[in-house]
Design an enzyme around this catalytic site. Structure first.
Site, PDB file in Angstrom:
ATOM      1  N   PRO A 142       0.778  -1.247   0.000  1.00 31.25           N
ATOM      2  CA  PRO A 142       0.000   0.000   0.000  1.00 31.25           C
ATOM      3  C   PRO A 142       0.808   1.297   0.000  1.00 31.25           C
ATOM      4  CG  PRO A 142       0.010  -0.934   2.187  1.00 31.25           C
ATOM      5  CD  PRO A 142       0.735  -1.916   1.300  1.00 31.25           C
ATOM      6  N   CYS A 143       1.497   1.559  -1.099  1.00 34.90           N
ATOM      7  CA  CYS A 143       2.245   2.811  -1.202  1.00 34.90           C
ATOM      8  C   CYS A 143       1.320   4.026  -1.221  1.00 34.90           C
ATOM      9  CB  CYS A 143       3.160   2.790  -2.418  1.00 34.90           C
ATOM     10  SG  CYS A 143       2.348   2.426  -3.971  1.00 34.90           S
TER      11      CYS A 143
END
EC number: 2.1.1.63
Length: 165
Positions: free
Chosen positions: A125-126
């Protein structure tokens, strides 16, 4: 041989790629990071488990993915991507906080570069990494998609539990 499949999602088409059931790439249309597609073969039935989980995520029914990943990058990138996996659903961290977490204080910009090369968007989850001021900055899939993912998670994040009112 890398197999790939493209699916529709609320934020546009997503392409999943990998070998066997192991995911090596999940990218959005027009994403800035573009992996080499040499030796990629279309397989419309590939990654059904990951697709089911993505559909559940977008429906607000899944907050944590259970997909086998093959993350390839430099040692620094690997450390950043592993740190991203620790950010809970519905929460954010700053680039500086990630730098501190991986033992590289002052490396916020390098964390941003590693984020930009994250090969498995959404699952790693950047999108949960923001500027120190709280501003939405840089995202390979575009700021509008980053905002949409964060708003989805914020609207469906579990409320804090309390024992007493």
């Amino acid at each position: 041989m890398i197999h790939y499949r493209t699916i529709d999602s609320p934020i546009g088409p997503l392409t999943l790629a990998g070998h066997g059931s192991v995911l090596t790439n999940l990218r959005m249309l027009e994403q800035t990071y573009e992996p080499s597609r040499t030796h990629w073969t279309p397989d419309p039935g590939a990654f059904s488990g990951a697709v089911d989980q993505l559909n559940a995520y977008f429906a607000g029914e899944l907050t944590e993915f259970d997909v086998e990943l093959d993350l390839r990058g430099t040692d620094f990138q690997q450390r950043v991507w592993k740190a991203l996996l620790t950010i809970p659903y519905g929460e954010t961290r700053s680039y500086g906080e990630i730098a501190d977490q991986i033992g590289a204080p002052g490396a916020a910009r390098a964390v941003g570069l590693a984020n930009g090369h994250n090969p498995i968007a959404i699952i790693v989850p950047c999108h949960r990494v923001i500027g120190a001021s709280g501003k939405l900055t840089g995202y390979g899939g575009g700021i509008n998609r980053k905002r949409a993912l964060l708003e989805l998670e914020k609207s469906r994040a579990p409320a804090d539990l309390t024992l007493f009112d």
